[in-house]
Design an enzyme around this catalytic site. Structure first.
Site, PDB file in Angstrom:
ATOM      1  N   ASN A   1     -43.429  35.818  -5.590  1.00 55.93           N
ATOM      2  CA  ASN A   1     -44.565  34.820  -5.599  1.00 55.93           C
ATOM      3  C   ASN A   1     -44.642  34.379  -6.853  1.00 55.93           C
ATOM      4  O   ASN A   1     -45.515  33.705  -7.299  1.00 55.93           O
ATOM      5  CB  ASN A   1     -45.765  35.341  -5.166  1.00 55.93           C
ATOM      6  CG  ASN A   1     -45.604  35.805  -3.710  1.00 55.93           C
ATOM      7  OD1 ASN A   1     -45.335  35.083  -2.826  1.00 55.93           O
ATOM      8  ND2 ASN A   1     -46.437  36.716  -3.157  1.00 55.93           N
TER       9      ASN A   1
ATOM     10  N   HIS B   1     -54.753  34.848   6.738  1.00 53.87           N
ATOM     11  CA  HIS B   1     -54.019  36.076   6.230  1.00 53.87           C
ATOM     12  C   HIS B   1     -54.808  37.482   6.662  1.00 53.87           C
ATOM     13  O   HIS B   1     -56.066  37.090   6.917  1.00 53.87           O
ATOM     14  CB  HIS B   1     -54.134  35.988   4.448  1.00 53.87           C
ATOM     15  CG  HIS B   1     -53.776  37.084   3.941  1.00 53.87           C
ATOM     16  ND1 HIS B   1     -54.302  38.199   3.382  1.00 53.87           N
ATOM     17  CD2 HIS B   1     -52.274  37.157   3.453  1.00 53.87           C
ATOM     18  CE1 HIS B   1     -53.348  38.736   2.930  1.00 53.87           C
ATOM     19  NE2 HIS B   1     -52.088  38.382   2.789  1.00 53.87           N
TER      20      HIS B   1
ATOM     21  N   GLU C   1     -57.181  29.126   4.879  1.00 55.65           N
ATOM     22  CA  GLU C   1     -56.393  29.133   3.326  1.00 55.65           C
ATOM     23  C   GLU C   1     -56.108  27.750   3.234  1.00 55.65           C
ATOM     24  O   GLU C   1     -56.361  26.543   4.147  1.00 55.65           O
ATOM     25  CB  GLU C   1     -55.329  29.841   3.767  1.00 55.65           C
ATOM     26  CG  GLU C   1     -55.233  31.131   4.050  1.00 55.65           C
ATOM     27  CD  GLU C   1     -53.853  31.936   4.265  1.00 55.65           C
ATOM     28  OE1 GLU C   1     -53.011  31.577   3.765  1.00 55.65           O
ATOM     29  OE2 GLU C   1     -53.846  32.917   5.382  1.00 55.65           O
TER      30      GLU C   1
ATOM     31  N   SER D   1     -49.540  31.174   3.795  1.00 51.26           N
ATOM     32  CA  SER D   1     -48.388  31.864   3.004  1.00 51.26           C
ATOM     33  C   SER D   1     -47.426  32.046   3.753  1.00 51.26           C
ATOM     34  O   SER D   1     -46.262  32.415   3.182  1.00 51.26           O
ATOM     35  CB  SER D   1     -49.062  33.480   2.805  1.00 51.26           C
ATOM     36  OG  SER D   1     -49.724  34.005   4.144  1.00 51.26           O
TER      37      SER D   1
ATOM     38  N   ASP E   1     -59.492  30.256   1.038  1.00 58.08           N
ATOM     39  CA  ASP E   1     -58.719  31.113   0.202  1.00 58.08           C
ATOM     40  C   ASP E   1     -57.486  30.291  -0.301  1.00 58.08           C
ATOM     41  O   ASP E   1     -56.620  29.795   0.356  1.00 58.08           O
ATOM     42  CB  ASP E   1     -58.022  32.398   1.261  1.00 58.08           C
ATOM     43  CG  ASP E   1     -57.391  33.432   0.408  1.00 58.08           C
ATOM     44  OD1 ASP E   1     -56.765  33.050  -0.491  1.00 58.08           O
ATOM     45  OD2 ASP E   1     -57.148  34.781   0.786  1.00 58.08           O
TER      46      ASP E   1
ATOM     47  N   HIS F   1     -52.114  30.983  -2.532  1.00 55.45           N
ATOM     48  CA  HIS F   1     -50.876  30.473  -2.839  1.00 55.45           C
ATOM     49  C   HIS F   1     -50.816  29.149  -3.768  1.00 55.45           C
ATOM     50  O   HIS F   1     -49.636  29.052  -3.899  1.00 55.45           O
ATOM     51  CB  HIS F   1     -49.808  30.257  -1.650  1.00 55.45           C
ATOM     52  CG  HIS F   1     -49.545  31.816  -1.110  1.00 55.45           C
ATOM     53  ND1 HIS F   1     -48.510  32.227  -1.608  1.00 55.45           N
ATOM     54  CD2 HIS F   1     -50.245  32.548  -0.303  1.00 55.45           C
ATOM     55  CE1 HIS F   1     -48.531  33.533  -1.102  1.00 55.45           C
ATOM     56  NE2 HIS F   1     -49.498  33.697  -0.234  1.00 55.45           N
TER      57      HIS F   1
ATOM     58  N   LYS G   1     -49.881  35.867  -7.800  1.00 57.53           N
ATOM     59  CA  LYS G   1     -48.777  35.185  -7.505  1.00 57.53           C
ATOM     60  C   LYS G   1     -48.446  34.238  -8.525  1.00 57.53           C
ATOM     61  O   LYS G   1     -48.070  34.660  -9.478  1.00 57.53           O
ATOM     62  CB  LYS G   1     -49.158  34.550  -6.202  1.00 57.53           C
ATOM     63  CG  LYS G   1     -49.413  35.506  -4.970  1.00 57.53           C
ATOM     64  CD  LYS G   1     -50.092  35.025  -3.854  1.00 57.53           C
ATOM     65  CE  LYS G   1     -50.085  36.456  -2.787  1.00 57.53           C
ATOM     66  NZ  LYS G   1     -51.226  36.301  -1.899  1.00 57.53           N
TER      67      LYS G   1
HETATM   68  C1  LIG Z   1     -51.664  37.443  -1.171  1.00 61.15           C
HETATM   69  C2  LIG Z   1     -52.838  36.958  -0.418  1.00 61.15           C
HETATM   70  C3  LIG Z   1     -54.208  37.912  -0.692  1.00 61.15           C
HETATM   71  C4  LIG Z   1     -54.120  38.824  -1.010  1.00 61.15           C
HETATM   72  O1  LIG Z   1     -54.170  38.975  -2.716  1.00 61.15           O
HETATM   73  P1  LIG Z   1     -53.669  40.209  -3.315  1.00 61.15           P
HETATM   74  O2  LIG Z   1     -54.369  39.857  -4.727  1.00 61.15           O
HETATM   75  O3  LIG Z   1     -52.123  40.244  -3.548  1.00 61.15           O
HETATM   76  O4  LIG Z   1     -54.505  41.213  -3.060  1.00 61.15           O
HETATM   77  C5  LIG Z   1     -55.109  37.218   0.143  1.00 61.15           C
HETATM   78  N1  LIG Z   1     -55.054  36.235   0.726  1.00 61.15           N
HETATM   79  C6  LIG Z   1     -54.189  35.541   0.889  1.00 61.15           C
HETATM   80  C7  LIG Z   1     -54.176  34.084   1.734  1.00 61.15           C
HETATM   81  C8  LIG Z   1     -52.766  35.626   0.497  1.00 61.15           C
HETATM   82  O5  LIG Z   1     -51.576  35.161   0.676  1.00 61.15           O
END
Ligand SMILES: *Cc1c(COP(=O)(O)O)cnc(C)c1O
Length: 386
Positions: free
Chosen positions: A48, A134, A177, A181, A206, A209, A237
């Site tokens: 990532n 997620h 999201e 992801s 969220d 990404h 990421k």
């Molecule tokens: C990777 C991810 C997370 C977790 O984030 P971290 O900082 O790695 O714990 C949460 N939500 C989504 C959509 C993700 O892709």
């Protein structure tokens, strides 16, 4: 084997039998986008590290400088004696970057989702979550005790139906999201903002990404968008650092400081990490060229794979699933690519739905056109043998 181990190993064996056994692979060295694993150099197509910031000297320098000034640990939770000026400053900077009134750090994106949702919702609330959300969003929803309604992936008509048939008086929270992801497709943020207003629901998004990749200055799909109540994301990421965040109103921030367990009961983020985040926030807006290249490379790769007859699902980004449906095929292609010096891991259930096993290819600004061409050639070779 003890009886306890024996009891547990049944589940491990089940996974082995289903071709779903996972294992930790040790990376012995990382040079840009090339990883050394078991003595072999592999071009990494599943990281990532989308902008290459995880190895950026600017981040390293500031992380070291912050560490020299403040030490290696914050030594207490934020509410005790772990809240430093560097936390406050970076949160202000982040709030401006996101175009939100306030921002609050969490120790990871996972922790943010498991802390914020339970603070906002209880058994009287309803959480409406996209089916492709997620794991951490679903865990946060479960932990809150709210009624959980899943809507069909990116189907706002279905979401509207569920919202309209729900309890009028309940607090309604839409959770989704921006850039998914596993599928690399985007949600319709404008549509979600409109719908949340219309149905008097809270909007929780969220951006994990997309942070670093989308938005006018690179701060994500939610950058400067009015109408997002909770803009969550992470620095692990594209930002090349570590940790999570939420952008929200000042009142919501004040509320979360009172009620978000992951903030209250966890040691504050150390200066080394905050230093890297601080530098990433300065550097991300300067990387428009890298973002543009990344998008062009992704479009090229998607086109090539589709021409070859592969299913890349709904991907519209630098995250490109190469869907092979069953576990065995996904594992076979991953193994063959590795022979060719390419690292692209198979993603299998339960991470993705049964029958949708895939290679999740993610491109980085560090990939050269030659490396992408080599990936395409290796996949074509596999296709010919099938
Ligand atoms: C990777 C991810 C997370 C977790 O984030 P971290 O900082 O790695 O714990 C949460 N939500 C989504 C959509 C993700 O892709």
């Amino acid at each position: 084997m003890s009886s306890k181990d024996l009891e547990i190993s049944e589940k491990i064996e089940r996974r082995r039998f289903d071709n779903q056994l996972r294992r930790l692979r040790t990376i012995d060295g990382m040079d840009g986008i090339e990883a050394t694993i078991e003595g072999k150099r592999l071009v990494n197509f599943c990281s990532n590290n989308y902008l290459g910031l995880a190895n950026h000297p600017g981040l390293v320098r500031r992380s070291v400088a912050f560490t020299e000034d403040y030490g290696t640990g914050a030594a207490a939770s934020r509410l005790v004696t772990g809240h430093f000026d560097y936390h406050a400053k970076v949160e202000d900077k982040l709030a401006k970057a996101l175009g939100q009134e306030s921002a609050l750090l969490f120790n990871s994106g996972y922790q943010a989702n498991l802390s914020i949702l339970p603070a906002l919702a209880d058994r009287n609330a309803v959480i409406y979550a996209d089916r492709a959300c997620h794991h951490s969003l679903l865990q946060g929803a479960k932990l809150s005790g709210a009624k959980l309604q899943r809507y069909r992936h990116n189907d706002l008509i279905h979401l509207e139906e569920l919202l309209k048939n729900g309890d009028e008086k309940a607090r309604k929270i839409i959770v989704t999201e921006t850039l998914f992801s596993m599928d690399g497709d985007y949600s319709d943020i404008d549509g979600l903002i409109r719908l949340s207003k219309h149905c008097d629901a809270w909007l929780y998004i969220d951006d994990a990404h997309a942070f670093g990749i989308d938005g006018a200055r690179g701060f994500g799909c939610g950058e400067s968008r009015k109408g997002i109540d909770f803009l969550v994301g992470g620095f692990g990421k594209a930002a090349g650092a570590f940790g999570g965040y939420v952008g929200c109103s000042s009142t919501m921030k004040e509320y979360l400081i009172q009620f978000a367990p992951g903030l209250i009961y966890s040691t504050a983020m150390p200066a080394s990490v905050v230093g890297a985040i601080d530098a990433a926030l300065d550097i991300i807006p300067t990387m428009a060229k890298e973002r543009e290249n990344l998008k062009q490379h992704a479009a090229f790769l998607r086109h090539q794979l589709k021409t070859e007859g592969f299913d890349t699902g709904l991907s519209a980004s630098h995250i490109i699933p190469l869907i092979l449906y069953n576990e065995q095929d996904a594992l076979a292609l991953a193994a063959q690519l590795e022979e060719e010096g390419i690292l692209a891991l198979a993603i299998r259930p339960p991470t993705v739905p049964r029958g949708s096993s895939r290679l999740r290819i993610s491109l980085s600004a560090l990939h050269t056109p030659e490396q992408i061409e080599h990936l395409i050639a290796a996949i074509k070779k596999y296709a010919k043998q099938r």
